[in-house]
Design an enzyme around this catalytic site. Structure first.
Site, short mmCIF file in Angstrom:
data_model
loop_
_atom_site.label_atom_id
_atom_site.label_comp_id
_atom_site.label_asym_id
_atom_site.label_seq_id
_atom_site.Cartn_x
_atom_site.Cartn_y
_atom_site.Cartn_z
CG ASP A 86 -20.87 5.02 48.52
OD1 ASP A 86 -20.07 4.15 49.00
OD2 ASP A 86 -21.82 4.79 47.71
CE LYS B 71 -23.83 6.28 45.36
NZ LYS B 71 -23.81 6.31 46.60
CE LYS C 280 -24.12 2.73 45.40
NZ LYS C 280 -23.79 3.06 46.83
#
Length: 226
Positions: free
Chosen positions: A93, A156, A185
């Site tokens: 991430d 995200k 996300k």
């Protein structure tokens, strides 16, 4: 459309521990809780790797990269991502340079993401944190398109550490509509089952949650966090 059940929400959760004071004992407890709750993965800081996952478990391990500011150089981010994968991370991430997105320098954003993608190629899953609360809709769209062009798997919303805030249904919906080939996300401030269900209805397929037990149990979460 029927709202996802608590069990279905659990399978979308990256059970997260990114506090700077976290210990290896805390991470071990995180893993045990994730297995008990049935979450998709745990998400930790790179220094916490490798993470011991119980034999027979399908629990995935994610690590953050360029966290939380995104102001690291692409070389540093790429090195961090490669090391995390070598130490057992299934997913990365990464945080973009948010200032570059605010300046409209989406070629630079794309190049930054592409450097990490090259250092952590498939099958490693790459999620790109755009810090949506700090961006305008136009900047969100540009950052998402840069992530898509660079070969990311997810966009995200947030680190959960930015003062501008975390995920919103509007941002999730805009992200999902902008890059339908990618997954989304939602992270930052997702603390109740109802919020999680709303994010999934808006288009999120994964959720970043630190207070997963409270969320899935319907209790009021305590303290601050991811």
């Amino acid at each position: 459309m029927t709202a996802p059940t608590a069990a279905e929400v659990a399978r979308a959760i990256d059970h997260t521990l990114l506090k700077p004071e976290a210990t290896h004992a805390d991470v071990a407890a995180l893993v045990a809780e994730a297995v008990e709750l049935g979450t998709y993965s745990v998400c930790v800081s790179p220094s916490m790797l490798p993470v011991a996952v119980p034999a027979g478990s399908d629990l995935k391990v994610a690590a953050v990269c360029g966290f939380p500011s995104g102001k690291h150089t692409s070389t540093v981010k790429a090195t961090e991502a490669a090391e995390s994968v070598a130490r057992g991370a299934d997913e990365i991430d990464m945080v973009i340079d948010i200032g570059a997105a605010r300046e409209g320098r989406f070629d630079a954003v794309q190049a930054d993401i592409a450097a990490v993608r090259a250092a952590a190629p498939a099958p490693t899953v790459l999620k790109v944190i755009i810090e949506s609360a700090a961006l305008s809709d136009e900047e969100i769209v540009g950052a998402c398109r840069a992530a898509e062009a660079a070969g990311a798997d997810f966009v995200k919303t947030s680190t959960g550490f930015h003062p501008a805030g975390g995920a919103s249904e509007h941002a999730v919906r805009l992200m999902a509509q902008t890059v339908p080939t990618l997954q989304v996300k939602a992270s930052g401030g997702v603390r109740t089952l109802e919020q999680a269900q709303a994010m999934m209805a808006a288009g999120a397929t994964r959720l970043g949650v630190s207070g997963s037990r409270a969320l899935l149990g319907g209790a009021a979460p305590g303290g601050s966090g991811y």
